[in-house]
Design a protein around this motif. Structure first.
Motif, PDB file in Angstrom:
ATOM      1  N   LYS A   1       0.848  -1.128   0.142  1.00 17.94           N
ATOM      2  CA  LYS A   1       0.022  -0.047  -0.085  1.00 17.94           C
ATOM      3  C   LYS A   1       0.901   1.191   0.032  1.00 17.94           C
ATOM      4  O   LYS A   1       0.704   2.203  -0.714  1.00 17.94           O
TER       5      LYS A   1
ATOM      6  N   MET B   1       2.491   1.565  -3.678  1.00 22.38           N
ATOM      7  CA  MET B   1       1.495   2.216  -4.442  1.00 22.38           C
ATOM      8  C   MET B   1       1.290   3.551  -4.217  1.00 22.38           C
ATOM      9  O   MET B   1       1.266   4.451  -5.196  1.00 22.38           O
TER      10      MET B   1
ATOM     11  N   GLY C   1      -1.582  -3.665  -8.716  1.00 22.87           N
ATOM     12  CA  GLY C   1      -1.637  -2.382  -8.247  1.00 22.87           C
ATOM     13  C   GLY C   1      -0.427  -1.612  -8.841  1.00 22.87           C
ATOM     14  O   GLY C   1      -0.654  -0.229  -8.625  1.00 22.87           O
TER      15      GLY C   1
ATOM     16  N   ALA D   1      -1.246   2.183 -10.157  1.00 22.84           N
ATOM     17  CA  ALA D   1      -0.595   3.423  -9.647  1.00 22.84           C
ATOM     18  C   ALA D   1       0.342   4.130 -10.464  1.00 22.84           C
ATOM     19  O   ALA D   1       0.377   5.266 -10.492  1.00 22.84           O
TER      20      ALA D   1
ATOM     21  N   LEU E   1      -8.139  -2.313  -5.742  1.00 22.29           N
ATOM     22  CA  LEU E   1      -7.134  -1.474  -6.343  1.00 22.29           C
ATOM     23  C   LEU E   1      -7.498  -0.335  -7.230  1.00 22.29           C
ATOM     24  O   LEU E   1      -6.960   0.736  -7.145  1.00 22.29           O
TER      25      LEU E   1
ATOM     26  N   GLU F   1      -6.248   2.698  -5.387  1.00 18.11           N
ATOM     27  CA  GLU F   1      -4.906   2.801  -5.722  1.00 18.11           C
ATOM     28  C   GLU F   1      -4.624   3.400  -7.046  1.00 18.11           C
ATOM     29  O   GLU F   1      -3.618   3.519  -7.537  1.00 18.11           O
TER      30      GLU F   1
ATOM     31  N   THR G   1      -7.232  11.029  -2.599  1.00 21.67           N
ATOM     32  CA  THR G   1      -6.034  10.710  -3.133  1.00 21.67           C
ATOM     33  C   THR G   1      -5.197  11.955  -3.595  1.00 21.67           C
ATOM     34  O   THR G   1      -5.920  12.844  -4.109  1.00 21.67           O
TER      35      THR G   1
END
Length: 1530
Positions: free
Chosen positions: A759, A762, A844, A848, A922, A926, A978
C-alpha cells in the motif's frame, strides 16, 4: 529480569534458540534466518559471563536434536541445518573463552559435550550428503573445546590407546585415536602426544598403529599452522625433550616399516619427526655423523632414491613425493637465516620432486585426484615461498597444452599464496603479476569450455590480448565436452573466480600496455564474470563471481581498469555490467534475484564512492562522462529493443574508443547532443536499473521490495554527485528524485506486513510526476507479464492439465516462481499463494504508475488550441485540448484498463471472488488520478451497452455484477482523497454514467440484493455531491433534477409491507440512504421541469415542488406513526426507532433545501402548513422554516442564470483593476499559488484576462514584477517563474501557426533538398569524423544559419498581433521597471540615457532574448516535438539545428562566444547581425495593436477554466487574505 534472575533469563534465551531451530519451525525464510542469527549472537555474548548455563543448554539441545526421528527429505534438511546452527554456536562460545581459564564445573560440562561431538566425527561417514559439512563443523567445535580442555580430550585418547594395547581383536575401533587430527595442539601438548604414543606404540595392533601414524601427522600440521612462531623458534632454540620424543618415535616407526607397503605408510610421518630434530638434521648433513643417526641418514637416502625413480616401487616413489612435499612445506615456516641446513636438504630433492609432480607428458597420479591436487598445491606453494623468482613450474602449469589439473593446481596455489601470508618472509603475490596475460587467457578459455559444456548460452567471445595472441590460439570446439570434462572446467572456473576475488590486481595487471589495450583486457575480464552471475546451474560460481565483481569495483581496483582514463573506462565498463545484470533481472532469468539485488546495491555504493572521489580530485578530466545523458531521456515508446544488446555488443561497447573518441573534452551541451539518437551506455544502464528496481516493487518477497526501495537512495546519491560537477539540477539526471528519496526512506522502516508495504509502495508510485524511459519501460514490461499471468490464472487448471503438470510438487512450484515469478513459467499453481499475490501486486503497480505512462503518451507533441463551440449550456472541458477525453486511442494503458474492467465480473470458480475483490479495491483506492478520466469514460461506455437501441435495460447477472462493482469503485475513488485527485476528477464528466447506473438499478426490483445495490448507489450519490467542487458537469442542474426524480421513487415509507424484519431493516436503510442523497442533491438546486416555458414553466415548477414536498410530508407522517407503534412494542424495536429518527431528520433537511432553493415556486404550497390543524405538522413546518432562515434564501436569483451569474462575478473579481492599473487578486494568486500549479494558473489567467480584453494589463503586472526581482538582465526570464510560464503559454497558443508557416519550408528544404543530403554541420573538432572537413562544416552551418536568420527577421509583417502585444508589454515593462531602479538624480537628468547607460541594450535585448529562448529556438531544436515536422530529422540535421540555435541565441543576447572554442569562428557573423536583430525586435515590440485589432481567440471562457479558478481561489483563500493585508497598496 536479567539483573535479578539471571539463570531464568539465560534459560529463556536458550529456550527461544531451541524453539526457532529449523527442525522446529520448518523451512527457513528471511525473517527466521535473521531471528536465528540474532539468537546465536545473543548466546555467544552471554557465554562470556554465564558459560556453564549456555554450554549446558546447548549440549541438551544437541542431544535432543540428535535423538529426533525424522521422515522425508525436507525434515532431513532441517535436521542438518539445526545441527549446523548448534555446532557453530558451540564453537563460537568455546572459542570466546580466554585460554586456560576453565573451572571445574565447566570442565565437567565439557566432558558431557565431548561424546556428542565425537558422535558426529565417528558416525558422519560417506553416504550422507551433509556428512562433510557436519564433520567439519564438529571438528571446529572439538578444536575450540580442546584449547581450554585439552586434558579431557587427551584423557579420552590416552584411555583408548591403553585399551588397544591389551586388545586382542584385529578389527578395532580407532575413532578416538583419530581425534588427534582435530585438536588444538601447541608445543607442550605435542610433546605429551608424542610421549604417550611412543610409550604405547609398540603394543598396539597394526590398525591402531596406522591410525596413530596418520593422526600424528595431522596433529603436527595443526601445531605448525596455528602456532607458527613456536615452530620457527624450534630452529632458533632446539628443544631437547621434544627432539628425544620425536627421535624415539622415529625409531619405533622405522622398526615398524618392515615391508615396502609399511614404508610407504610411515615415510610422511618420519620426515615430520625428523624435522622436529634440527640437531640430528645438522649432524647427518656432515660427513662424519653420529652412528646413532645412521638410520636417519639411510631414510633420507632412500627418500632421494625413490624420488628419482630408483626405489624399485611406485608405491615408495609416491610416498617419497608426499614426504618431500611435507619437508618443503615445513621448511617455509623456518627463516633461512635460522637454519640453512634444512634448505640444503630441500634443494637436494626439490628438482626431482618437481619433475615428478609437474611432468605434462606423465602426470602424477595415485588414483585419488583430490589428494594428488592437494599434494601438488602444497608443492607449488612451498616452492614459490622458497624461491619466488624460479617460476619455471609456473610456466608449465600455465601452458595451454598442460593437463587441466595443472591449471587447477596453479590457480589454487596462487589463491593460497594470496590468502595465507602469515609469516613475514613469505613472498607476496606481486612476483606473479608478470603472468597476468596468461591467466586472463586461461580464464577466458575455461569460461568458454564450462559454458559450452553446460549447454548454457555461449560465453562472450573474448579476443586474446594483443601481446599474447601470437603465443596461443583460440580453441574451436567441434564437440561438446564430456560431463567429466565439464565438471573439471567448472571446478577450475570456480577457482579462477575465487582467485580474482582474492586479488583482482593479479588479473588486472597490464605491464607495459597502452590505455586502449588495458581497457580491452579489463572489459574481457569483467564481461566474463558478468556472464556467470545469472548461471543458476552453477550457483557457487555465480555467487563467487558476484563477490569478485564487487572487489573489482573497489576504489583501488577501478583505478587499474585503465590508469590512462579511469573515469571514462569506469563509465563504459561498469555501465555495461549494470545494463546486462538489470536486463537479466527484469526478464526474471535469475533464481536468487533478491540476493543479486542486494549485491547490486553494494555495486552502486562502490560506484558512488568512485564518482565522489573523482569529483573531488579532478573535475575537468571527467566533465563529459559526469554529464553523460544530462537533460535527455530515452524515448519512452515501449520499444525496449532500442536498448537491448546481445553478448557481442556487450563486449564491443566496452571496448576502448567505442565512445571515448568523441566523448573526451566535450561541453555539457555537446555531450547531450547524441541523446536524441541512441543514448550513451551510462544512460541505458541507469534506465535499465530503474526498470529493474521498479519491477521488484511488485515482488511477493517483502525483502526484495525493501532492497529495491533502498537502491533508489544510491541512484539519488549518484545524481547528487554528478549534478555537482557542473552545477546542473539534480532533476536533470533523475526527474523523480524526490519520490526516489521517499522510497529510500521507507525502506528503513519496519513494515507491518506485506499488504501494508505494498500500500505504501503504491502511494509513492502515484506521486511519480515525470515520465521517463525507466518508468515507462517498467510499466510496459510489467503489463506484458501481467497479461500473461492473467491468461494463466483464467485458464487454470486447464493450462496446467495441458502442460502435464497436474501433479506438480510444491517444491517445483516454488522454484519456478522464484525464477520467473508467475509470468515466465508457462503455467501457474494457484495453491501457491505467492503466485496470486504477485498478480495482485502487479495489478496495483500498473494502476498506480499508469498515469505517468499516459502522460508520456499525451505529451509527445505541443498542445494545440481548439476553442469549443456551441451554446453556453453545452460547453465543457479545458481550453487546451491535449488528447480526447474519450480516450479512444489504443494504447497499452487503455488496453490494461479494458482488461481490468473485464475482470470486474470474473467468474473463475477458484479465484473469481479474490480477483473481483482485489480489482475493485485497487481501482477504487490505488488508481493513479491521471487515469480517472479514462476510467470514467470506459465505465460510461461499458454501462451504456447495458441498454438496447430503445433505451430498455438488458438485465443479466453479469451486467448487474458490473454495475455493483462500478458503484463500489466510484464510491472508493470519490471517498479516497488521493493526492492530486482534485486536479483530474473534473477532466471527464460522470453525469451520463451516473444516470445510466440509476436507470439500470431502478429495474432490479425489491429483492434483498437489489435493495442493497440501491442503497450503495444512494451512498455513492451522496459522496459525489460532497466532491461536487472537484467534478465537472455538462448540465449540472438538469442532471441533479433527474437524479432527485429517480431517487425519490425509491423512498418507500410504509408502502413496503414485507413480513421479514430483516427486509424491513434493509428497506429502512434504503429510505435513509435515498433521503441523504436527495438532501445533498437539493442543496441550492432550482427545480427544472423537463417541459414548459414562460408561465407554463413556473406552473410546472410549482407542481414539481408540490410533488416532492408532499412525498416528504408523507414520509414524515410515516415516521411518526411507526415511532408510535415501536414505542408501544418496546424492546426489539428500539433499533428501528433510531433509524426512523435519523430518517425524519434527513427528511426535514430535504424539505429545507427544497424550499430554500425554490422559494418563488414553493412558498405558496408550504405556507399553509403553518396553519395545519395537526400540531406535529405545524411543528415540522416551523422546523423547516427555521432552517431556511438560518441558511438564508436567494429570492433574487433565477434558476436559469444562477451559475452563469456566479461565474461572471468570479471572473470580475479576479480581473478587477485598481486606479493605477494594478491587479490585486491576480497578483495575490501569483504570489500564493504553489509552483506546482503555475502551469494551470497561467492558462486560467491568460484565458480570463484575454476574454475581458485585459491581457495587456496582466502581462504588464507580471513582467514588471519579474524585472524588479531579477538580479541582472542575464537572469531575466531564465528561471522557473509564473511570468515565464505565462510568456511561454502565450507564445505556444498564439504563435503555433506563425512558427509552422515560418519554419516548415526552411526545415523541409534542409532535410529533403539534394544539396543538403550529405552535408555535415559538426564544428567541434573532437567530434569530427575522419572524412569530414572542419572548414567546410563551418561554412555549411553558417549558410544554414544565415538562411534561417534572414527568414526570421523578414517575417515581422507576419508576426501575430497577439505576440506583438506581448513583446511590446515586455519592452515597456522592462524600461519602466529598470527606470524605477535608477537613482532620483539619474532620472532627473535623462530618462532614456539612464536606462541605456546602466543597462546597455537591456530593454529591447530582453525582448529578443526571451523570444528566441522561449519561442523560436525550442521549435528549431525540436521541430518534431513542436509539431512542425511529422517525423524527427536525421541526427546530423538535429546537430546542425542545435548549433544554429546557439548562434541565433547569441545574436539575440547580444553576446559573443567565449567559453566554447569551436564556436568562436562564428563571432564575426554574430556581431555583424546585432543591428539587424535589434531592428527586428524593435519592429515587433515598438507599437501595441489596439484591442479591437487583436483577434481574441481565447475570449471564450470554458467551465473548466472557471472551475479551476474557483479551486485555486478556494484552496488559497487564507493566503490571499494574508497577502492582501500585508500589501496596503492594494
Amino acid at each position: 529480569m536479567a539483573a535479578h534472575r539471571p539463570v531464568e533469563w539465560v534459560q529463556a534465551v536458550v529456550s527461544r534458540f531451541d524453539e526457532q531451530l529449523p527442525i522446529k519451525t520448518g523451512q527457513q525464510n528471511t525473517h527466521t534466518k535473521v531471528s536465528t542469527e540474532h539468537n546465536k549472537e545473543c548466546l555467544i555474548n552471554i557465554s562470556k559471563y554465564k558459560f556453564s548455563l549456555v554450554i549446558s543448554g546447548l549440549t541438551t539441545i544437541l542431544k535432543n536434536v540428535n535423538n529426533m526421528r525424522i521422515f522425508g527429505e525436507a525434515a532431513e534438511k532441517n535436521l542438518y541445518l539445526s545441527q549446523l546452527i548448534i555446532l557453530d554456536t558451540l564453537e563460537k562460545c568455546l572459542a570466546g573463552q580466554p585460554k586456560d581459564t576453565m573451572r571445574l564445573d565447566e570442565t565437567m560440562l565439557v566432558k558431557q559435550l565431548l561424546p556428542e561431538i565425537c558422535h558426529f566425527l565417528h558416525t558422519c561417514r560417506e553416504g550422507n550428503q551433509h556428512a562433510a559439512e557436519l564433520r567439519n563443523s564438529a571438528s571446529g567445535v572439538l578444536f575450540s573445546l580442546s584449547c581450554n580442555n585439552f586434558n579431557a580430550v587427551f584423557s579420552r585418547i590416552s584411555t583408548r590407546l591403553q585399551e588397544l594395547t591389551v586388545c586382542s581383536e584385529d578389527n578395532v575401533d580407532v575413532h578416538d585415536i583419530e581425534l588427534l587430527q582435530y585438536i588444538n595442539v601447541d608445543c607442550a601438548k605435542l610433546k605429551r602426544l608424542l610421549k604417550e604414543t611412543a610409550f604405547k606404540f609398540k603394543a598396539l595392533k597394526k590398525v591402531a598403529q596406522l591410525a596413530v601414524i596418520n593422526s600424528l601427522e595431522k596433529a603436527f600440521w595443526n601445531w605448525v599452522e596455528n602456532y607458527p612462531d613456536e615452530f620457527t623458534k624450534l630452529y632458533q632454540i632446539p628443544q631437547t625433550d621434544l627432539a628425544e620424543c620425536a627421535e624415539k618415535l622415529f625409531d619405533l616407526v622405522d622398526g615398524f616399516a618392515e615391508s615396502t607397503k609399511r614404508k610407504a605408510a610411515v615415510w610422511p610421518l618420519q620426515i615430520i619427526l625428523l624435522i622436529l630434530c634440527p640437531e640430528i638434521i645438522q649432524d647427518i648433513s656432515k660427513e662424519g655423523f653420529d652412528e646413532n643417526n645412521i638410520n636417519k641418514k639411510l631414510f633420507l637416502d632412500s627418500l632421494r632414491k625413490a624420488l628419482a625413480g630408483h626405489g624399485g616401487s611406485r608405491q615408495l616413489t609416491e610416498s617419497a613425493a608426499i614426504a618431500c612435499v611435507k619437508l618443503c612445506k615445513a621448511s617455509t615456516y623456518i627463516n633461512w637465516e635460522d637454519n640453512s641446513v634444512i634448505f640444503l636438504l630441500v634443494q637436494s630433492m626439490v628438482v626431482d620432486l618437481k619433475n615428478l609432480l609437474f611432468n605434462p607428458s606423465k602426470p602424477f597420479s595415485r588414483g585419488s585426484q583430490p589428494a594428488d591436487v592437494d599434494l601438488m598445491i602444497d608443492c607449488l606453494v612451498s616452492c614459490f615461498r622458497i624461491s619466488p623468482h624460479n617460476n619455471q613450474h609456473f610456466k608449465i602449469c600455465l601452458a595451454q597444452n598442460s593437463p587441466s589439473t595443472f591449471h587447477y593446481v596453479l590457480v589454487n596455489s596462487l589463491h593460497r599464496i594470496i590468502t595465507n601470508s602469515a609469516l613475514d618472509w613469505w613472498p607476496k603475490i606481486d612476483a606473479v603479476y608478470c603472468h597476468s596475460v596468461e591467466l586472463r587467457h586461461m580464464f577466458g578459455e575455461t569460461l568458454n569450455k564450462a559454458m559450452q559444456g553446460c549447454g548454457a548460452h555461449p560465453a562472450i567471445r573474448m579476443a586474446p590480448s594483443l601481446t599474447f595472441k601470437e603465443k596461443v590460439t583460440s580453441l574451436k570446439f567441434k564437440e561438446k565436452p564430456t560431463d567429466l570434462e565439464t565438471r573439471s572446467y567448472k571446478y577450475l572456473l570456480l577457482s579462477m573466480v575465487k582467485l580474482i576475488h582474492a586479488d583482482p590486481k593479479l588479473l588486472l595487471c597490464n605491464p607495459r600496455k597502452q590505455g586502449p589495450e588495458t581497457q580491452s583486457s579489463t572489459a574481457e575480464l569483467i564481461t566474463g564474470l558478468v556472464q556467470l552471475v545469472p548461471q543458476s546451474h552453477m550457483p557457487e560460481i555465480a555467487q563467487e563471481a558476484m563477490e569478485a565483481l564487487l572487489v573489482l569495483h573497489q576504489l583501488d581496483s577501478i583505478d587499474l581498469w585503465n590508469p590512462d582514463a579511469p573515469v571514462e573506462t569506469f563509465w563504459e565498463i561498469s555501465s555495461q555490467m549494470l545494463f546486462f545484470i538489470c536486463k537479466k533481472l527484469t526478464s526474471h532469468q535469475m533464481l536468487s534475484s533478491t540476493e543479486i539485488l542486494k549485491w547490486l546495491r553494494e555495486i552502486l555504493i562502490c560506484r558512488n564512492k568512485f564518482l565522489l572521489k573523482n569529483k573531488q580530485a579532478d573535475r575537468s578530466s571527467c566533465h563529459f562522462l559526469f554529464l553523460c545523458g544530462v537533460g535527455c531521456d530515452v524515448p519512452a515508446s515501449g520499444n525496449s529493443s532500442q536498448m537491448s544488446m546481445d553478448h557481442d555488443e556487450l563486449l564491443r561497447t566496452c571496448a576502448p574508443g567505442a565512445s571515448l573518441r568523441k566523448g573526451k573534452g566535450n561541453s555539457s551541451m555537446d555531450s547531450t547532443a547524441g541523446c536524441s539518437g541512441t543514448p550513451p551506455i551510462c544512460r541505458q544502464a541507469q534506465t535499465k536499473l530503474e526498470v529493474a528496481l521498479y519491477m521488484f516493487l511488485w515482488s511477493p518477497d517483502t525483502e526484495a521490495v525493501l532492497v529495491a526501495m533502498s537502491c533508489f537512495r544510491h541512484l539519488c546519491e549518484e545524481a547528487d554527485i554528478r549534478c555537482g560537477v557542473d552545477e546542473v539540477s539534480v532533476h536533470n539526471f533523475l526527474p523523480n528524485y524526490n519520490t526516489f528519496m521517499e522510497f529510500a526512506s521507507v525502506s528503513n522502516m519496519m513494515s507491518t506486513g506485506r499488504a501494508a508495504l505494498q500500500k505504501r509502495v503504491m502511494a509513492l508510485l502515484r506521486r511519480i510526476e515525470h515520465p521517463t524511459a525507466g518508468n515507462t519501460e517498467a510499466w510496459e514490461d510489467t503489463h506484458a507479464k501481467w497479461e500473461q499471468a492473467t491468461k494463466l490464472i483464467l485458464n487454470y487448471p486447464k493450462t496446467k492439465m495441458e502442460d502435464g503438470q497436474a501433479a506438480e510438487s510444491l517444491h517445483k512450484t516454488i522454484v519456478k516462481r522464484r525464477m520467473s515469478h508467475v509470468s515466465g513459467g508457462g503455467s501457474i499453481d494457484l495453491s501457491d499463494t505467492d503466485s496470486l499475490q504477485e498478480w495482485i501486486n502487479m495489478t496495483g503497480f500498473l494502476c498506480a504508475l499508469g498515469g505517468v505512462c499516459l502522460q508520456q503518451r499525451s505529451s509527445s507533441g505541443l498542445a494545440t488550441y481548439s476553442p469549443p463551440m456551441g451554446p453556453v449550456s453545452e460547453r465543457k472541458g479545458s481550453m487546451i485540448s491535449v488528447m480526447s477525453s474519450e480516450g479512444n486511442v489504443d494504447t497499452p494503458v487503455s488496453r490494461f484498463m479494458d482488461r481490468l474492467l473485464s475482470l470486474m465480473v470474473c467468474n473463475h470458480e477458484k479465484v473469481g471472488l479474490q480477483i473481483r475483490t482485489n480489482v475493485k479495491d485497487l481501482v477504487g483506492l490505488e488508481l493513479s488520478p491521471a487515469l480517472y478520466p479514462m476510467l470514467f469514460n470506459k465505465l460510461k461506455n461499458t454501462i451504456s451497452k447495458f441498454f438496447d437501441s430503445q433505451g430498455q435495460v438488458l438485465l443479466t447477472d453479469s451486467n448487474t455484477q458490473f454495475v455493483e462493482q462500478t458503484i463500489a469503485i466510484m464510491k472508493n475513488l470519490l471517498d479516497n482523497h488521493t493526492e492530486g485527485s482534485s486536479e483530474h476528477l473534473g477532466q471527464a464528466s460522470i453525469e451520463t454514467m451516473m444516470l445510466n447506473l440509476v436507470r439500470y438499478v431502478r429495474v432490479l426490483g425489491n429483492m434483498v440484493h437489489a435493495i442493497q445495490i440501491k442503497t450503495k448507489l444512494c451512498q455513492l450519490v451522496e459522496v459525489m455531491m460532497a466532491r461536487r467542487d472537484d467534478l465537472s458537469f455538462c448540465q449540472e442542474m438538469k442532471f441533479r433534477n433527474k437524479m432527485v426524480e429517480y431517487l425519490t421513487d425509491w423512498v418507500m415509507g410504509t408502502s413496503n409491507q414485507a413480513a421479514d424484519d430483516d427486509v424491513k431493516c434493509l428497506t429502512r436503510d434504503l429510505d435513509q440512504a435515498s433521503m441523504e442523497a436527495v438532501v445533498s442533491l437539493l442543496a441550492g438546486l432550482p427545480l427544472q421541469p423537463e417541459e414548459g416555458d414562460g408561465v407554463e414553466l413556473m406552473e410546472a415548477k410549482s407542481q414539481l415542488f408540490l410533488k416532492y414536498f408532499t412525498l416528504f410530508m408523507n414520509l414524515l407522517n410515516d415516521c411518526s406513526e411507526v415511532e408510535d407503534e415501536n414505542a408501544q412494542a418496546g424492546g426489539r424495536k428500539r433499533g428501528m426507532s433510531r433509524r426512523l429518527a435519523s430518517l425524519r431528520h434527513c427528511t426535514v433537511l430535504a424539505m429545507s433545501n427544497l424550499l430554500n432553493a425554490n422559494v418563488d415556486s414553493g412558498l405558496m404550497h408550504s405556507i399553509g402548513l403553518g396553519y395545519h390543524k395537526d400540531l406535529q405538522t405545524r411543528a415540522t413546518f416551523m422546523e423547516v422554516l427555521t432552517k431556511i432562515l438560518q441558511q438564508g434564501t436567494e429570492f433574487d436569483t433565477l434558476a436559469e442564470t444562477v451559475l452563469a451569474d456566479r461565474f461572471e462575478r468570479l471572473v470580475e473579481l479576479v480581473t478587477m483593476m485598481g486606479d493605477q492599473g494594478e491587479l490585486p487578486i491576480a497578483m495575490a494568486l501569483a504570489n500564493v499559488v504553489p509552483c506546482s500549479q503555475w502551469d494551470e494558473l497561467a492558462r486560467v489567467l491568460v484565458t480570463l484576462f484575454d476574454s475581458r480584453h485585459l491581457l495587456y494589463q496582466l502581462l504588464w503586472n507580471m513582467f514588471s514584477k519579474e524585472v524588479e526581482l531579477a538580479d541582472s538582465m542575464q537572469t531575466l526570464f531564465r528561471g522557473n517563474s509564473l511570468a515565464s510560464k505565462i510568456m511561454t503559454f502565450c507564445f505556444k497558443v498564439y504563435g503555433a501557426t506563425y512558427l509552422q508557416k515560418l519554419l516548415d519550408p526552411l526545415l523541409r528544404i534542409v532535410i529533403t533538398s539534394s544539396d543538403w543530403q550529405h552535408v555535415s554541420f559538426e564544428v567541434d573538432p573532437t567530434r569530427l569524423e575522419p572524412s569530414e572537413s572542419l572548414d567546410e562544416n563551418q561554412r555549411n552551418l553558417l549558410q544554414m544559419t544565415e538562411k534561417f536568420f534572414h527568414a526570421i527577421i523578414s517575417s515581422s509583417s507576419e508576426f501575430p498581433s497577439q505576440l506583438r502585444s506581448v513583446c511590446h508589454c515586455l519592452y515597456q515593462a522592462t524600461c519602466h521597471s529598470l527606470l524605477n531602479k535608477a537613482t532620483v538624480k539619474e532620472k532627473k537628468e535623462n530618462k532614456k540615457s539612464v536606462v541605456s547607460q546602466r543597462f546597455p541594450q537591456n530593454s529591447i535585448g530582453a525582448v529578443g532574448s526571451a523570444m528566441f529562448l522561449r519561442f523560436i529556438n525550442p521549435a528549431i531544436v525540436s521541430p518534431y516535438e513542436a509539431g512542425i515536422l511529422d517525423k524527427k530529422p536525421p541526427p546530423r540535421i538535429e546537430r546542425g539545428l542545435k548549433l544554429m540555435s546557439k548562434i541565433l541565441q547569441s545574436i539575440a543576447n547580444h553576446v559573443l562566444f567565449t567559453k566554447e572554442e569551436h564556436m568562436r569562428p562564428f563571432n564575426d557573423f554574430v556581431k555583424s547581425n546585432f543591428d539587424l536583430a535589434r531592428r527586428f525586435f524593435l519592429d515587433i515590440a515598438s507599437d501595441c495593436p489596439t484591442s479591437d485589432a487583436v483577434n481574441h481567440s481565447l475570449s471564450f471562457i470554458s467551465d473548466g477554466n472557471v472551475l479551476a479558478l474557483h479551486r485555486l481561489l478556494w484552496n488559497n483563500q487564507e493566503k490571499i487574505g494574508q497577502y492582501l493585508s500585508s500589501n496596503r497598496s492594494f
